[in-house]
Design a protein around this motif. Structure first.
Motif, PDB file in Angstrom:
ATOM      1  N   THR A  19       4.218  -4.127  -3.998  1.00  0.00           N
ATOM      2  CA  THR A  19       5.164  -5.238  -4.104  1.00  0.00           C
ATOM      3  C   THR A  19       4.519  -6.485  -3.534  1.00  0.00           C
ATOM      4  N   TYR A  20       3.958  -6.309  -2.361  1.00  0.00           N
ATOM      5  CA  TYR A  20       3.293  -7.392  -1.678  1.00  0.00           C
ATOM      6  C   TYR A  20       1.985  -7.656  -2.391  1.00  0.00           C
ATOM      7  N   ASP A  21       1.585  -8.885  -2.469  1.00  0.00           N
ATOM      8  CA  ASP A  21       0.337  -9.130  -3.176  1.00  0.00           C
ATOM      9  C   ASP A  21      -0.616  -9.995  -2.369  1.00  0.00           C
ATOM     10  N   GLY A  22      -0.767  -9.620  -1.120  1.00  0.00           N
ATOM     11  CA  GLY A  22      -1.743 -10.324  -0.282  1.00  0.00           C
ATOM     12  C   GLY A  22      -3.147 -10.113  -0.813  1.00  0.00           C
ATOM     13  N   ASP A  23      -3.928 -11.166  -0.832  1.00  0.00           N
ATOM     14  CA  ASP A  23      -5.278 -11.100  -1.373  1.00  0.00           C
ATOM     15  C   ASP A  23      -6.113 -10.041  -0.690  1.00  0.00           C
ATOM     16  N   LYS A  73       4.612  -4.242  -8.624  1.00  0.00           N
ATOM     17  CA  LYS A  73       5.902  -3.734  -9.059  1.00  0.00           C
ATOM     18  C   LYS A  73       6.573  -4.907  -9.768  1.00  0.00           C
ATOM     19  N   GLY A  74       7.337  -4.631 -10.759  1.00  0.00           N
ATOM     20  CA  GLY A  74       7.894  -5.733 -11.517  1.00  0.00           C
ATOM     21  C   GLY A  74       7.196  -5.843 -12.855  1.00  0.00           C
ATOM     22  N   ARG A 132      -6.812 -15.053  -8.295  1.00  0.00           N
ATOM     23  CA  ARG A 132      -6.747 -15.138  -6.833  1.00  0.00           C
ATOM     24  C   ARG A 132      -7.960 -14.486  -6.198  1.00  0.00           C
ATOM     25  N   ALA A 135      -2.066 -19.365  10.765  1.00  0.00           N
ATOM     26  CA  ALA A 135      -1.096 -18.275  10.863  1.00  0.00           C
ATOM     27  C   ALA A 135      -0.462 -17.974   9.509  1.00  0.00           C
ATOM     28  N   THR A 136      -0.003 -19.005   8.827  1.00  0.00           N
ATOM     29  CA  THR A 136       0.652 -18.755   7.538  1.00  0.00           C
ATOM     30  C   THR A 136      -0.367 -18.281   6.496  1.00  0.00           C
ATOM     31  N   LEU A 157      -0.901 -14.643   6.975  1.00  0.00           N
ATOM     32  CA  LEU A 157       0.225 -13.853   6.473  1.00  0.00           C
ATOM     33  C   LEU A 157       0.220 -13.805   4.949  1.00  0.00           C
ATOM     34  N   GLN A 158      -0.054 -14.939   4.336  1.00  0.00           N
ATOM     35  CA  GLN A 158      -0.121 -14.988   2.882  1.00  0.00           C
ATOM     36  C   GLN A 158      -1.161 -14.044   2.330  1.00  0.00           C
ATOM     37  N   LEU A 180       3.713  -9.364   8.348  1.00  0.00           N
ATOM     38  CA  LEU A 180       4.928  -9.764   9.043  1.00  0.00           C
ATOM     39  C   LEU A 180       5.501  -8.603   9.849  1.00  0.00           C
TER      40      LEU A 180
END
Lengths: 220, 220
Positions: free
Chosen positions: B91-95, B112-113, B140, B201-202, B205-206, B212
């Motif tokens: 679900t998460y798509d962190g690089d 997912k999706g 990406r 920081a962001t 997280l990205q 998180l």
DNA sequence: GCGCTTCTCCACCCATTGATGGAGGCCGGA
DNA sequence: TCCGGCCTCCATCAATGGGTGGAGAAGCGC
């Protein structure tokens, strides 16, 4: 149209944009005795259409939806059908989302990853007119209480902070002076219970006040 | 044990901790001609057990798993079965996750999706020995290239930054001087292509360098 | 009108942060 | 062995950030 607490079949509408998850829910629910999935929707607008068409007893709704958020869907449907019952289902569990969903009138909140039994039990509970909030979530909601609300302007500033803007940039963006930005930051730091902007940013992300997704796009 | 590109059934192992999603995948795949789900696992350790038992052609694996991460699972299985083929699903798509999964030997990465058609097409593609990365993700990944790797120590410091620590606190925590902390911050800011700690920081997280979830718990 | 909150702004001060440039020690690969 | 990367530390400076206290205007509910 009497409130069903008895033997009849519980008619469920599933609102979820992820095909796989939606499929999973439908597959799980359709083999359960006394529960019937009467409709499916993949976005918020479709959800409302489907609701009008099928008038389900329970609407299972994901919070993150294309076109119209889960909270919006709940609010709009409850405007025309105040007795509608909702169970919110989500992967992300930011406090803010939970809070808003419950405010909007959701009766229960479930995280994906729950067991089948939990799901079914919750549907039955809500259909019987009761609410159901898992202990872990109830606890976080309690923590959230006592926390002051951010004002709209403070929210604007917080959003900019999360986007990595400096005070000067925020001032320009919001067309206010840097002094005002500092004022807002000062009070929002207090309200969030943190001591600097970096903590404010991560707190905002944790609580779901701002989402990580919104960081990718410059301005929607 | 020839590489199957022909007519025979593709045997799939599904590794996914969310019951609903797993159920959805199994329900979707079992109605498809030429694909058979031979096993399911809800965590990393079980995944390895199931793999040994069933020797599937394709393993569909979620990255975030209890007990053993998806990347760990891929690495361990490939140590004993180098030809094993993996499709990562998340679900998460962190690089960072994408990158590590592909490094570990995943042949494809799906969010997912996705549609059912995409899922099936990808399974067939990977079974035929090819790779499949969606354009959005490929882009990406390309962006990520040219980005320098963080050193272990820089990573430590970044982690502390995300946790909202000041330079002084970081120095204490890592038992180095504040000057050193500054040095590391300086270089990691450069590598991440950002200008201050909040952006760092962001960005972390990205990209999924830090999650998180890890923020809630003080120290695991 | 009165009190409340919010938004706006100011001045002042000190702490923190980030930028720059330099330096020694350690380790592992060429 | 020498080179390069990494980790460690130093000094110094400018910019930014956060704390404090005060203040006027606009809007809202009573």
């Amino acid at each position: 149209m009497t409130a069903g607490t008895g033997r009849e079949t519980i008619r469920v509408l599933v609102v979820e944009d992820h095909h796989v998850v939606r499929q999973g829910l439908v597959a799980l629910l359709n083999v359960v005795d006394g529960i019937e999935v009467v409709g499916e929707a993949a976005d918020g607008v479709e959800a409302i259409t489907q609701f009008r068409k099928h008038q389900p007893n329970i609407t299972l709704v994901d919070l993150r939806l294309p076109r119209l958020s889960g909270v919006d869907v709940i609010q709009r449907i409850r405007m025309e059908t105040p007795g509608a019952r909702f169970i919110v289902l989500t992967t992300y569990d930011g406090d803010e989302d939970i809070y808003r969903a419950l405010q909007a009138g959701a009766r229960a909140y479930l995280l994906k990853g729950m067991t089948t039994d939990e799901l079914i039990a919750t549907i039955r509970t809500v259909h019987a007119g009761k609410s159901h909030i898992p202990p872990a979530i109830a606890q976080r909601l309690a923590e959230r209480m006592g926390t002051e609300e951010l004002t709209p302007r403070e929210f604007d500033v917080l959003e900019q902070i999360v986007h990595g803007k400096s005070n000067k940039e925020i001032a320009t963006e919001l067309e206010i002076s840097e002094a005002t930005v500092k004022t807002h930051i000062n009070s929002l730091l207090g309200k969030l219970g943190v001591t600097d902007r970096t903590q404010a940013a991560t707190a905002a992300l944790q609580r779901g006040i701002v989402t990580l997704e919104s960081l990718r796009k410059p301005k929607p």
